[in-house]
Scaffold this active site. Structure first.
Site, short mmCIF file in Angstrom:
data_model
loop_
_atom_site.label_atom_id
_atom_site.label_comp_id
_atom_site.label_asym_id
_atom_site.label_seq_id
_atom_site.Cartn_x
_atom_site.Cartn_y
_atom_site.Cartn_z
N TYR A 74 111.59 46.18 -121.39
CA TYR A 74 112.19 46.42 -122.71
C TYR A 74 113.56 45.75 -122.73
O TYR A 74 114.29 45.78 -121.74
CB TYR A 74 112.35 47.92 -122.96
CG TYR A 74 111.03 48.65 -123.09
CD1 TYR A 74 110.30 48.60 -124.27
CD2 TYR A 74 110.50 49.38 -122.03
CE1 TYR A 74 109.09 49.26 -124.39
CE2 TYR A 74 109.29 50.04 -122.14
CZ TYR A 74 108.58 49.99 -123.32
OH TYR A 74 107.38 50.64 -123.44
N GLU A 103 103.48 46.97 -121.35
CA GLU A 103 104.55 47.52 -122.19
C GLU A 103 105.62 46.46 -122.30
O GLU A 103 106.22 46.08 -121.28
CB GLU A 103 105.14 48.81 -121.61
CG GLU A 103 104.21 50.00 -121.74
CD GLU A 103 104.87 51.32 -121.37
OE1 GLU A 103 106.08 51.48 -121.61
OE2 GLU A 103 104.14 52.17 -120.83
N GLU A 156 100.56 55.78 -127.97
CA GLU A 156 100.79 56.91 -127.07
C GLU A 156 100.92 58.19 -127.89
O GLU A 156 101.41 58.16 -129.03
CB GLU A 156 102.07 56.68 -126.26
CG GLU A 156 102.39 57.84 -125.31
CD GLU A 156 103.48 57.52 -124.28
OE1 GLU A 156 104.00 56.39 -124.28
OE2 GLU A 156 103.78 58.42 -123.47
N GLN A 174 105.46 50.04 -129.09
CA GLN A 174 104.14 50.60 -129.35
C GLN A 174 103.68 50.12 -130.73
O GLN A 174 104.27 49.17 -131.25
CB GLN A 174 104.19 52.11 -129.24
CG GLN A 174 104.61 52.53 -127.82
CD GLN A 174 104.38 54.01 -127.49
OE1 GLN A 174 103.87 54.76 -128.31
NE2 GLN A 174 104.76 54.43 -126.29
N ASN A 210 100.41 55.70 -114.94
CA ASN A 210 101.48 55.01 -115.68
C ASN A 210 102.80 55.16 -114.94
O ASN A 210 103.17 56.28 -114.56
CB ASN A 210 101.62 55.63 -117.07
CG ASN A 210 102.75 55.02 -117.86
OD1 ASN A 210 102.68 53.87 -118.27
ND2 ASN A 210 103.82 55.79 -118.06
N GLU A 211 103.50 54.05 -114.76
CA GLU A 211 104.85 54.04 -114.20
C GLU A 211 105.03 55.09 -113.09
O GLU A 211 105.92 55.94 -113.15
CB GLU A 211 105.90 54.25 -115.31
CG GLU A 211 105.91 53.10 -116.30
CD GLU A 211 107.08 53.12 -117.27
OE1 GLU A 211 107.79 54.13 -117.38
OE2 GLU A 211 107.27 52.10 -117.94
O1 AHR Z 1 106.77 53.19 -124.44
C1 AHR Z 1 107.58 54.30 -124.22
C2 AHR Z 1 107.58 54.75 -122.76
O2 AHR Z 1 108.21 53.78 -121.99
C3 AHR Z 1 106.24 54.94 -122.12
O3 AHR Z 1 105.71 56.20 -122.32
C4 AHR Z 1 106.55 54.74 -120.66
O4 AHR Z 1 105.46 54.24 -119.95
C5 AHR Z 1 107.74 53.83 -120.66
O5 AHR Z 1 108.74 54.30 -119.83
#
Ligand code: AHR
Length: 506
Positions: free
Chosen positions: A244, A292, A27, A358, A172-173
Protein backbone atom coordinates in the site's frame (compact mmCIF):
# COMPACT_ATOMS: atom_id res chain seq x y z
CA UNK A 1 8.45 21.56 -21.42
CA UNK A 2 9.94 18.07 -20.68
CA UNK A 3 10.22 15.93 -23.80
CA UNK A 4 10.39 12.16 -23.97
CA UNK A 5 10.73 9.61 -26.72
CA UNK A 6 9.47 6.04 -26.48
CA UNK A 7 10.42 3.14 -28.76
CA UNK A 8 8.09 0.16 -29.03
CA UNK A 9 9.47 -3.07 -30.45
CA UNK A 10 7.15 -6.06 -30.77
CA UNK A 11 10.15 -8.36 -30.18
CA UNK A 12 10.45 -6.97 -26.65
CA UNK A 13 7.57 -9.12 -25.43
CA UNK A 14 7.40 -9.60 -21.65
CA UNK A 15 4.52 -12.07 -21.47
CA UNK A 16 0.83 -12.36 -22.37
CA UNK A 17 -1.56 -10.05 -20.52
CA UNK A 18 -3.03 -12.15 -17.68
CA UNK A 19 -6.69 -11.36 -17.15
CA UNK A 20 -6.13 -12.15 -13.47
CA UNK A 21 -3.94 -9.03 -13.25
CA UNK A 22 -7.23 -7.15 -13.01
CA UNK A 23 -8.46 -8.93 -9.89
CA UNK A 24 -9.93 -7.21 -6.84
CA UNK A 25 -10.78 -8.03 -3.26
CA UNK A 26 -13.97 -8.21 -1.18
CA UNK A 27 -13.37 -8.60 2.56
CA UNK A 28 -15.91 -8.74 5.36
CA UNK A 29 -14.58 -5.40 6.56
CA UNK A 30 -16.44 -2.18 7.24
CA UNK A 31 -19.01 -1.53 4.50
CA UNK A 32 -17.44 -3.60 1.74
CA UNK A 33 -20.02 -6.42 1.94
CA UNK A 34 -22.78 -5.04 4.20
CA UNK A 35 -24.10 -1.67 2.93
CA UNK A 36 -21.70 -2.10 0.00
CA UNK A 37 -22.38 -4.95 -2.40
CA UNK A 38 -25.27 -6.13 -0.16
CA UNK A 39 -28.13 -3.90 0.97
CA UNK A 40 -31.49 -5.72 0.88
CA UNK A 41 -33.63 -2.58 1.31
CA UNK A 42 -31.94 -0.66 -1.49
CA UNK A 43 -34.14 0.25 -4.51
CA UNK A 44 -31.76 -1.60 -6.88
CA UNK A 45 -31.39 -4.75 -4.69
CA UNK A 46 -32.18 -8.14 -6.25
CA UNK A 47 -33.83 -11.08 -4.44
CA UNK A 48 -30.49 -11.96 -2.79
CA UNK A 49 -30.16 -8.40 -1.45
CA UNK A 50 -27.33 -7.45 -3.83
CA UNK A 51 -27.28 -3.90 -5.19
CA UNK A 52 -27.48 -4.04 -8.97
CA UNK A 53 -26.17 -0.48 -9.36
CA UNK A 54 -22.95 -1.72 -7.70
CA UNK A 55 -22.93 -4.80 -9.94
CA UNK A 56 -23.05 -2.53 -13.00
CA UNK A 57 -20.09 -0.49 -11.72
CA UNK A 58 -18.09 -3.63 -10.92
CA UNK A 59 -18.68 -4.82 -14.49
CA UNK A 60 -17.59 -1.45 -15.86
CA UNK A 61 -14.49 -1.58 -13.64
CA UNK A 62 -13.50 -4.76 -15.46
CA UNK A 63 -12.36 -6.62 -12.38
CA UNK A 64 -11.75 -10.32 -13.02
CA UNK A 65 -10.80 -12.50 -10.04
CA UNK A 66 -12.20 -11.50 -6.64
CA UNK A 67 -10.34 -12.52 -3.46
CA UNK A 68 -12.73 -13.37 -0.58
CA UNK A 69 -13.59 -13.27 2.39
CA UNK A 70 -10.35 -11.65 3.73
CA UNK A 71 -7.88 -10.29 4.55
CA UNK A 72 -7.39 -10.15 8.28
CA UNK A 73 -11.03 -11.18 8.70
CA UNK A 74 -10.36 -14.71 7.49
CA UNK A 75 -8.11 -15.53 10.46
CA UNK A 76 -11.06 -15.61 12.84
CA UNK A 77 -13.64 -16.94 10.40
CA UNK A 78 -15.60 -20.18 10.67
CA UNK A 79 -16.86 -20.81 7.12
CA UNK A 80 -19.68 -23.07 8.39
CA UNK A 81 -21.30 -20.04 10.07
CA UNK A 82 -21.93 -18.47 6.69
CA UNK A 83 -23.82 -21.22 4.88
CA UNK A 84 -27.30 -22.71 5.27
CA UNK A 85 -30.54 -20.98 6.30
CA UNK A 86 -29.82 -17.32 7.05
CA UNK A 87 -32.13 -17.29 10.06
CA UNK A 88 -29.98 -19.79 11.92
CA UNK A 89 -26.56 -18.37 11.09
CA UNK A 90 -24.72 -17.21 14.20
CA UNK A 91 -23.78 -13.61 14.85
CA UNK A 92 -20.09 -13.42 15.84
CA UNK A 93 -17.43 -10.95 16.86
CA UNK A 94 -14.79 -10.26 14.20
CA UNK A 95 -11.60 -9.50 16.12
CA UNK A 96 -9.66 -8.26 13.09
CA UNK A 97 -11.83 -5.17 12.63
CA UNK A 98 -13.64 -5.20 16.01
CA UNK A 99 -16.94 -5.55 14.22
CA UNK A 100 -20.11 -7.64 14.41
CA UNK A 101 -20.37 -10.28 11.69
CA UNK A 102 -23.96 -11.34 11.03
CA UNK A 103 -23.07 -13.94 8.39
CA UNK A 104 -25.97 -12.76 6.21
CA UNK A 105 -23.63 -13.12 3.23
CA UNK A 106 -21.56 -16.27 2.90
CA UNK A 107 -19.87 -18.41 0.28
CA UNK A 108 -23.01 -19.48 -1.62
CA UNK A 109 -24.46 -15.97 -1.84
CA UNK A 110 -21.10 -14.48 -2.75
CA UNK A 111 -20.65 -17.03 -5.53
CA UNK A 112 -24.05 -15.94 -6.92
CA UNK A 113 -22.92 -12.30 -6.76
CA UNK A 114 -19.77 -13.24 -8.68
CA UNK A 115 -21.89 -14.72 -11.46
CA UNK A 116 -23.71 -11.38 -11.78
CA UNK A 117 -20.35 -9.62 -12.18
CA UNK A 118 -18.83 -12.33 -14.36
CA UNK A 119 -15.86 -12.78 -12.01
CA UNK A 120 -13.77 -15.67 -10.73
CA UNK A 121 -13.67 -16.54 -7.02
CA UNK A 122 -10.32 -16.68 -5.20
CA UNK A 123 -10.98 -18.13 -1.76
CA UNK A 124 -8.88 -17.78 1.40
CA UNK A 125 -8.78 -20.45 4.11
CA UNK A 126 -8.25 -19.63 7.78
CA UNK A 127 -4.80 -20.77 8.87
CA UNK A 128 -4.63 -18.30 11.75
CA UNK A 129 -7.00 -20.06 14.14
CA UNK A 130 -7.87 -23.18 12.15
CA UNK A 131 -5.98 -25.83 10.25
CA UNK A 132 -5.78 -28.58 7.65
CA UNK A 133 -9.08 -30.29 8.38
CA UNK A 134 -11.18 -27.12 8.17
CA UNK A 135 -9.45 -26.18 4.90
CA UNK A 136 -10.28 -29.64 3.52
CA UNK A 137 -13.87 -29.31 4.70
CA UNK A 138 -14.29 -25.98 2.95
CA UNK A 139 -12.73 -27.43 -0.20
CA UNK A 140 -15.16 -30.36 -0.09
CA UNK A 141 -18.14 -28.03 0.44
CA UNK A 142 -17.06 -25.69 -2.35
CA UNK A 143 -15.74 -28.03 -5.03
CA UNK A 144 -16.84 -31.64 -4.58
CA UNK A 145 -19.72 -32.39 -7.00
CA UNK A 146 -21.97 -34.52 -4.74
CA UNK A 147 -22.31 -37.69 -2.70
CA UNK A 148 -20.30 -36.64 0.37
CA UNK A 149 -21.51 -35.05 3.59
CA UNK A 150 -20.33 -31.53 2.80
CA UNK A 151 -21.06 -31.50 -0.94
CA UNK A 152 -24.56 -32.77 -0.17
CA UNK A 153 -24.89 -30.07 2.47
CA UNK A 154 -24.09 -27.45 -0.21
CA UNK A 155 -26.73 -29.03 -2.46
CA UNK A 156 -29.25 -29.05 0.40
CA UNK A 157 -28.42 -25.37 0.94
CA UNK A 158 -29.57 -24.61 -2.60
CA UNK A 159 -26.34 -24.78 -4.66
CA UNK A 160 -26.45 -27.97 -6.77
CA UNK A 161 -23.37 -27.20 -8.85
CA UNK A 162 -19.91 -27.03 -7.22
CA UNK A 163 -18.27 -23.61 -7.10
CA UNK A 164 -15.11 -24.97 -8.79
CA UNK A 165 -12.76 -22.57 -7.03
CA UNK A 166 -9.27 -22.93 -8.52
CA UNK A 167 -7.26 -20.29 -6.62
CA UNK A 168 -6.92 -20.57 -2.84
CA UNK A 169 -4.97 -18.41 -0.39
CA UNK A 170 -3.34 -20.34 2.47
CA UNK A 171 -4.24 -17.83 5.18
CA UNK A 172 -3.54 -14.11 5.16
CA UNK A 173 -0.53 -12.04 6.26
CA UNK A 174 0.53 -14.71 8.74
CA UNK A 175 3.66 -12.70 9.64
CA UNK A 176 1.73 -9.68 10.95
CA UNK A 177 1.47 -9.23 14.73
CA UNK A 178 -2.06 -7.88 14.08
CA UNK A 179 -3.11 -11.18 12.53
CA UNK A 180 -5.17 -13.45 14.78
CA UNK A 181 -2.91 -16.48 15.19
CA UNK A 182 0.17 -14.89 13.61
CA UNK A 183 3.17 -17.21 13.34
CA UNK A 184 6.89 -17.47 12.77
CA UNK A 185 8.01 -18.18 9.21
CA UNK A 186 9.04 -21.67 10.25
CA UNK A 187 5.69 -22.52 11.86
CA UNK A 188 3.68 -21.03 9.02
CA UNK A 189 5.83 -22.60 6.30
CA UNK A 190 5.23 -26.07 7.79
CA UNK A 191 1.49 -25.52 8.23
CA UNK A 192 1.12 -24.09 4.72
CA UNK A 193 3.06 -27.02 3.21
CA UNK A 194 0.92 -29.60 5.03
CA UNK A 195 -2.33 -27.84 4.17
CA UNK A 196 -1.31 -27.45 0.53
CA UNK A 197 -0.26 -31.09 0.29
CA UNK A 198 -3.62 -32.20 1.68
CA UNK A 199 -5.65 -29.86 -0.53
CA UNK A 200 -3.79 -30.98 -3.64
CA UNK A 201 -4.29 -34.62 -2.69
CA UNK A 202 -8.01 -33.89 -2.72
CA UNK A 203 -7.83 -31.84 -5.93
CA UNK A 204 -4.52 -31.72 -7.84
CA UNK A 205 -5.45 -28.88 -10.20
CA UNK A 206 -5.79 -26.26 -7.44
CA UNK A 207 -3.63 -23.13 -7.60
CA UNK A 208 -2.39 -22.36 -4.10
CA UNK A 209 -1.03 -19.07 -2.80
CA UNK A 210 1.33 -19.12 0.20
CA UNK A 211 1.62 -15.93 2.27
CA UNK A 212 4.64 -13.74 1.65
CA UNK A 213 5.51 -10.92 4.04
CA UNK A 214 2.66 -8.50 4.64
CA UNK A 215 4.83 -5.74 3.18
CA UNK A 216 8.35 -5.03 1.99
CA UNK A 217 8.85 -2.77 5.02
CA UNK A 218 8.60 -5.72 7.41
CA UNK A 219 11.97 -6.39 9.08
CA UNK A 220 11.89 -10.03 8.03
CA UNK A 221 11.01 -9.28 4.37
CA UNK A 222 12.95 -11.68 2.18
CA UNK A 223 13.86 -14.03 5.03
CA UNK A 224 10.17 -14.80 5.55
CA UNK A 225 9.63 -15.66 1.87
CA UNK A 226 12.78 -17.82 1.81
CA UNK A 227 11.87 -19.81 4.93
CA UNK A 228 8.21 -20.26 4.00
CA UNK A 229 9.11 -21.41 0.49
CA UNK A 230 11.83 -23.76 1.74
CA UNK A 231 9.00 -25.63 3.48
CA UNK A 232 6.24 -25.27 0.93
CA UNK A 233 7.89 -24.87 -2.51
CA UNK A 234 6.83 -28.25 -3.88
CA UNK A 235 3.19 -27.85 -2.88
CA UNK A 236 2.29 -24.25 -3.77
CA UNK A 237 2.06 -22.24 -6.96
CA UNK A 238 2.19 -18.62 -5.86
CA UNK A 239 3.69 -16.49 -3.13
CA UNK A 240 1.64 -13.43 -2.17
CA UNK A 241 2.78 -9.77 -2.16
CA UNK A 242 0.94 -6.93 -0.44
CA UNK A 243 1.80 -3.23 -0.86
CA UNK A 244 0.00 0.00 0.00
CA UNK A 245 1.27 3.47 -0.87
CA UNK A 246 0.48 6.98 0.27
CA UNK A 247 1.88 10.50 0.13
CA UNK A 248 4.01 11.31 3.20
CA UNK A 249 4.44 14.84 4.51
CA UNK A 250 3.58 16.57 1.24
CA UNK A 251 6.30 14.69 -0.68
CA UNK A 252 4.29 14.30 -3.88
CA UNK A 253 7.41 13.58 -5.97
CA UNK A 254 8.18 10.41 -4.00
CA UNK A 255 4.53 9.37 -3.95
CA UNK A 256 4.24 9.68 -7.73
CA UNK A 257 7.28 7.37 -8.02
CA UNK A 258 5.71 4.63 -5.83
CA UNK A 259 5.81 2.24 -8.78
CA UNK A 260 9.61 2.06 -8.36
CA UNK A 261 9.10 0.51 -4.95
CA UNK A 262 6.64 -2.02 -6.35
CA UNK A 263 9.15 -2.82 -9.07
CA UNK A 264 11.88 -3.45 -6.49
CA UNK A 265 9.47 -5.46 -4.34
CA UNK A 266 8.57 -7.78 -7.23
CA UNK A 267 12.19 -8.27 -8.32
CA UNK A 268 13.18 -9.14 -4.74
CA UNK A 269 10.43 -11.72 -4.26
CA UNK A 270 11.12 -13.28 -7.67
CA UNK A 271 14.84 -13.52 -6.80
CA UNK A 272 14.04 -15.07 -3.41
CA UNK A 273 11.60 -17.60 -4.85
CA UNK A 274 14.06 -18.54 -7.60
CA UNK A 275 16.88 -18.84 -5.05
CA UNK A 276 14.85 -21.45 -3.16
CA UNK A 277 13.98 -23.16 -6.44
CA UNK A 278 17.64 -23.36 -7.48
CA UNK A 279 18.62 -24.72 -4.06
CA UNK A 280 15.99 -27.42 -4.46
CA UNK A 281 17.15 -28.15 -8.03
CA UNK A 282 13.51 -27.66 -8.98
CA UNK A 283 12.42 -26.94 -12.53
CA UNK A 284 9.22 -25.43 -11.16
CA UNK A 285 8.80 -21.64 -10.91
CA UNK A 286 6.74 -19.99 -8.17
CA UNK A 287 4.78 -17.02 -9.52
CA UNK A 288 3.60 -13.96 -7.61
CA UNK A 289 0.04 -13.23 -6.57
CA UNK A 290 0.08 -9.49 -5.81
CA UNK A 291 -3.19 -9.95 -4.00
CA UNK A 292 -3.33 -6.67 -2.09
CA UNK A 293 -2.18 -3.41 -3.71
CA UNK A 294 -3.49 0.12 -3.67
CA UNK A 295 -3.09 3.60 -2.27
CA UNK A 296 -4.13 3.55 1.41
CA UNK A 297 -3.67 6.38 3.90
CA UNK A 298 -2.87 3.82 6.57
CA UNK A 299 0.18 5.46 8.07
CA UNK A 300 -1.26 8.83 9.06
CA UNK A 301 0.55 8.55 12.37
CA UNK A 302 3.50 6.48 11.18
CA UNK A 303 6.25 8.87 10.09
CA UNK A 304 8.26 6.50 7.91
CA UNK A 305 5.46 4.17 6.91
CA UNK A 306 7.61 1.11 7.40
CA UNK A 307 5.68 -0.30 10.30
CA UNK A 308 2.10 -0.86 9.18
CA UNK A 309 -0.56 -1.89 11.65
CA UNK A 310 -3.88 -2.36 9.90
CA UNK A 311 -5.51 -3.30 13.21
CA UNK A 312 -5.04 0.31 14.34
CA UNK A 313 -7.78 1.17 11.84
CA UNK A 314 -10.30 -1.16 13.52
CA UNK A 315 -13.63 0.00 14.91
CA UNK A 316 -13.73 1.28 18.49
CA UNK A 317 -17.11 -0.32 19.19
CA UNK A 318 -18.62 -3.66 18.24
CA UNK A 319 -20.86 -2.62 15.33
CA UNK A 320 -22.15 -4.18 12.12
CA UNK A 321 -20.67 -2.57 9.00
CA UNK A 322 -18.89 0.41 10.60
CA UNK A 323 -17.39 3.01 8.27
CA UNK A 324 -13.75 1.85 8.14
CA UNK A 325 -10.92 2.62 5.71
CA UNK A 326 -13.18 4.80 3.55
CA UNK A 327 -10.34 6.69 1.88
CA UNK A 328 -11.48 9.32 -0.61
CA UNK A 329 -9.05 9.33 -3.50
CA UNK A 330 -7.50 12.25 -5.36
CA UNK A 331 -6.26 12.76 -8.90
CA UNK A 332 -2.69 12.10 -7.67
CA UNK A 333 -3.87 8.83 -6.07
CA UNK A 334 -5.43 7.78 -9.38
CA UNK A 335 -2.20 8.55 -11.26
CA UNK A 336 -0.30 6.34 -8.79
CA UNK A 337 -2.88 3.53 -9.06
CA UNK A 338 -2.65 3.69 -12.87
CA UNK A 339 1.15 3.58 -12.62
CA UNK A 340 1.11 0.61 -10.20
CA UNK A 341 -1.09 -1.28 -12.63
CA UNK A 342 1.41 -0.49 -15.40
CA UNK A 343 4.14 -1.98 -13.19
CA UNK A 344 2.12 -5.13 -12.62
CA UNK A 345 1.70 -5.45 -16.40
CA UNK A 346 5.46 -5.01 -16.87
CA UNK A 347 5.96 -8.01 -14.61
CA UNK A 348 3.36 -10.19 -16.32
CA UNK A 349 5.95 -12.93 -16.75
CA UNK A 350 5.95 -13.58 -12.98
CA UNK A 351 3.03 -11.63 -11.49
CA UNK A 352 0.27 -13.70 -12.96
CA UNK A 353 -2.46 -12.72 -10.53
CA UNK A 354 -3.18 -9.48 -8.65
CA UNK A 355 -5.99 -7.97 -6.59
CA UNK A 356 -6.71 -4.30 -6.13
CA UNK A 357 -7.58 -3.98 -2.43
CA UNK A 358 -10.46 -3.51 -2.13
CA UNK A 359 -13.59 -3.22 -4.31
CA UNK A 360 -16.41 -1.31 -2.57
CA UNK A 361 -16.30 1.38 0.16
CA UNK A 362 -13.13 0.03 1.85
CA UNK A 363 -10.07 1.65 0.17
CA UNK A 364 -12.12 1.13 -2.95
CA UNK A 365 -12.72 2.42 -6.46
CA UNK A 366 -16.51 2.23 -5.87
CA UNK A 367 -18.37 4.04 -3.08
CA UNK A 368 -21.99 3.70 -1.96
CA UNK A 369 -24.44 5.39 0.37
CA UNK A 370 -27.14 3.33 2.13
CA UNK A 371 -30.39 3.92 0.25
CA UNK A 372 -28.48 6.26 -2.04
CA UNK A 373 -26.16 6.29 -5.03
CA UNK A 374 -23.04 4.36 -5.97
CA UNK A 375 -20.24 6.28 -7.65
CA UNK A 376 -16.74 6.02 -9.10
CA UNK A 377 -13.70 7.24 -7.17
CA UNK A 378 -10.83 8.79 -9.16
CA UNK A 379 -8.94 5.48 -8.98
CA UNK A 380 -11.80 3.70 -10.77
CA UNK A 381 -10.83 5.15 -14.14
CA UNK A 382 -7.22 4.01 -14.70
CA UNK A 383 -8.21 0.51 -13.57
CA UNK A 384 -11.30 0.22 -15.77
CA UNK A 385 -9.66 1.71 -18.86
CA UNK A 386 -6.54 -0.46 -18.52
CA UNK A 387 -8.65 -3.58 -17.99
CA UNK A 388 -10.63 -2.74 -21.15
CA UNK A 389 -7.69 -1.82 -23.41
CA UNK A 390 -4.83 -4.13 -22.33
CA UNK A 391 -4.85 -7.36 -24.31
CA UNK A 392 -2.57 -9.70 -26.19
CA UNK A 393 1.05 -9.34 -25.13
CA UNK A 394 2.85 -6.85 -22.91
CA UNK A 395 5.69 -4.95 -24.63
CA UNK A 396 8.60 -3.43 -22.72
CA UNK A 397 9.11 0.11 -24.01
CA UNK A 398 12.46 1.89 -24.23
CA UNK A 399 11.90 5.27 -22.59
CA UNK A 400 14.20 8.24 -23.10
CA UNK A 401 12.96 10.85 -20.62
CA UNK A 402 14.25 13.34 -18.05
CA UNK A 403 14.64 12.13 -14.46
CA UNK A 404 14.21 13.66 -10.98
CA UNK A 405 15.40 12.84 -7.46
CA UNK A 406 12.98 11.45 -4.89
CA UNK A 407 13.55 11.17 -1.15
CA UNK A 408 12.04 7.70 -0.87
CA UNK A 409 12.77 5.90 -4.15
CA UNK A 410 15.98 7.39 -5.57
CA UNK A 411 16.04 8.71 -9.13
CA UNK A 412 12.81 8.41 -11.07
CA UNK A 413 11.92 8.92 -14.70
CA UNK A 414 9.48 11.79 -15.23
CA UNK A 415 7.66 9.59 -17.74
CA UNK A 416 6.68 5.95 -17.33
CA UNK A 417 5.01 3.80 -19.98
CA UNK A 418 3.97 0.29 -20.96
CA UNK A 419 2.29 -1.07 -24.07
CA UNK A 420 0.24 -4.08 -25.08
CA UNK A 421 -0.25 -5.44 -28.56
CA UNK A 422 -2.93 -7.74 -29.86
CA UNK A 423 -4.24 -8.71 -33.28
CA UNK A 424 -5.45 -5.52 -34.94
CA UNK A 425 -5.08 -3.36 -31.86
CA UNK A 426 -2.57 -2.02 -29.38
CA UNK A 427 -2.58 0.16 -26.29
CA UNK A 428 -0.05 2.48 -24.66
CA UNK A 429 -0.33 3.57 -21.01
CA UNK A 430 1.62 6.60 -19.78
CA UNK A 431 2.16 8.72 -16.70
CA UNK A 432 3.69 12.16 -16.41
CA UNK A 433 5.13 12.62 -12.90
CA UNK A 434 6.16 16.23 -13.49
CA UNK A 435 4.29 18.43 -11.01
CA UNK A 436 4.23 21.64 -12.99
CA UNK A 437 4.94 21.04 -16.68
CA UNK A 438 3.10 19.21 -19.42
CA UNK A 439 5.32 16.73 -21.27
CA UNK A 440 5.66 16.36 -25.02
CA UNK A 441 5.90 12.68 -25.96
CA UNK A 442 6.79 11.02 -29.24
CA UNK A 443 6.24 7.28 -29.59
CA UNK A 444 7.60 5.23 -32.46
CA UNK A 445 4.71 2.83 -33.17
CA UNK A 446 5.91 1.61 -36.59
CA UNK A 447 6.62 -1.90 -35.23
CA UNK A 448 3.01 -2.17 -34.05
CA UNK A 449 1.73 -1.44 -37.54
CA UNK A 450 -0.65 1.07 -35.97
CA UNK A 451 -2.25 3.56 -38.33
CA UNK A 452 -5.01 5.14 -36.28
CA UNK A 453 -5.57 6.49 -32.78
CA UNK A 454 -8.88 4.92 -31.75
CA UNK A 455 -8.98 6.73 -28.41
CA UNK A 456 -6.72 8.81 -26.19
CA UNK A 457 -7.89 9.47 -22.63
CA UNK A 458 -6.18 11.43 -19.88
CA UNK A 459 -6.92 11.74 -16.17
CA UNK A 460 -5.57 15.03 -14.79
CA UNK A 461 -6.81 18.16 -13.05
CA UNK A 462 -5.49 21.62 -12.22
CA UNK A 463 -6.04 20.54 -8.60
CA UNK A 464 -4.14 17.27 -8.12
CA UNK A 465 -6.03 16.75 -4.86
CA UNK A 466 -9.49 17.00 -6.46
CA UNK A 467 -11.80 14.13 -5.42
CA UNK A 468 -15.16 12.59 -6.28
CA UNK A 469 -17.53 12.72 -3.32
CA UNK A 470 -21.16 11.99 -2.53
CA UNK A 471 -22.04 15.64 -3.21
CA UNK A 472 -19.83 15.94 -6.31
CA UNK A 473 -19.58 12.46 -7.81
CA UNK A 474 -18.17 13.50 -11.19
CA UNK A 475 -15.76 16.21 -10.12
CA UNK A 476 -12.93 14.15 -11.65
CA UNK A 477 -13.49 12.22 -14.88
CA UNK A 478 -11.09 11.16 -17.62
CA UNK A 479 -11.21 13.34 -20.75
CA UNK A 480 -10.32 12.81 -24.40
CA UNK A 481 -6.75 13.92 -25.05
CA UNK A 482 -7.14 15.86 -28.29
CA UNK A 483 -3.39 16.45 -28.68
CA UNK A 484 -2.80 12.86 -29.84
CA UNK A 485 -1.83 12.56 -33.51
CA UNK A 486 -0.32 9.72 -35.50
CA UNK A 487 1.64 10.35 -38.69
CA UNK A 488 4.36 8.31 -40.45
CA UNK A 489 4.43 5.78 -37.62
CA UNK A 490 5.12 8.38 -34.93
CA UNK A 491 2.53 9.13 -32.30
CA UNK A 492 2.74 12.54 -30.66
CA UNK A 493 0.87 13.47 -27.51
CA UNK A 494 1.05 16.07 -24.76
CA UNK A 495 0.61 14.85 -21.19
CA UNK A 496 -0.55 17.35 -18.53
CA UNK A 497 1.41 17.51 -15.24
CA UNK A 498 0.55 14.71 -12.76
CA UNK A 499 -1.47 12.73 -15.28
CA UNK A 500 -2.31 9.21 -16.39
CA UNK A 501 -3.09 8.51 -20.04
CA UNK A 502 -4.28 5.55 -22.12
CA UNK A 503 -4.07 5.41 -25.90
CA UNK A 504 -5.93 2.78 -27.92
CA UNK A 505 -4.45 2.16 -31.39
CA UNK A 506 -5.73 0.30 -34.42
O1 AHR B 1 -7.01 -4.59 2.84
C1 AHR B 1 -7.08 -4.25 4.19
C2 AHR B 1 -6.21 -5.14 5.06
O2 AHR B 1 -4.87 -4.90 4.77
C3 AHR B 1 -6.38 -6.62 4.88
O3 AHR B 1 -7.39 -7.16 5.65
C4 AHR B 1 -5.05 -7.16 5.35
O4 AHR B 1 -4.71 -8.35 4.71
C5 AHR B 1 -4.09 -6.04 5.08
O5 AHR B 1 -3.30 -5.78 6.17
Amino acid sequence: MPRAHIELDTHAVIAPVNRRTFGSFVEHLGRCVYDGIYEPGHPTANADGFRLDVVELVKELGSTTVRYPGGNFVSGFRWEDSVGPRATRPVRRDLAWRSIETNEVGLDEFARWLKLTDSELMLAVNLGTRGILEALDLLEYANHPSGTALSDLRIANGTPEPHNVRMWCLGNEMDGHWQTGFMSADDYGKLAARTAQAMKTAQPDLELVVCGSSGSGMPHFGDWERTVLEHSYDFVDYVSCHAYYQEYDGDLGSFLASALDMDYFIDTVVATADHVGYKKRSSKKINLSFDEWNVWYLHKSDADGDNPDPAAAASSEWRRAPRLLEDVYTVADAVVVGNLLMTLLKHSDRVTSASLAQLVNVIAPIMTEPGGPAWRQTTFYPFSITSRLASGEVIRPVIDAPTYDTARHGRASVIDAVATVDEGRAAVFLVNRDQSEPAQITIDVRALGATRVAEATTLADADVYAQNTLSDQNRVVPRANTTATLADGVLTIELPPVSWTAIGLE
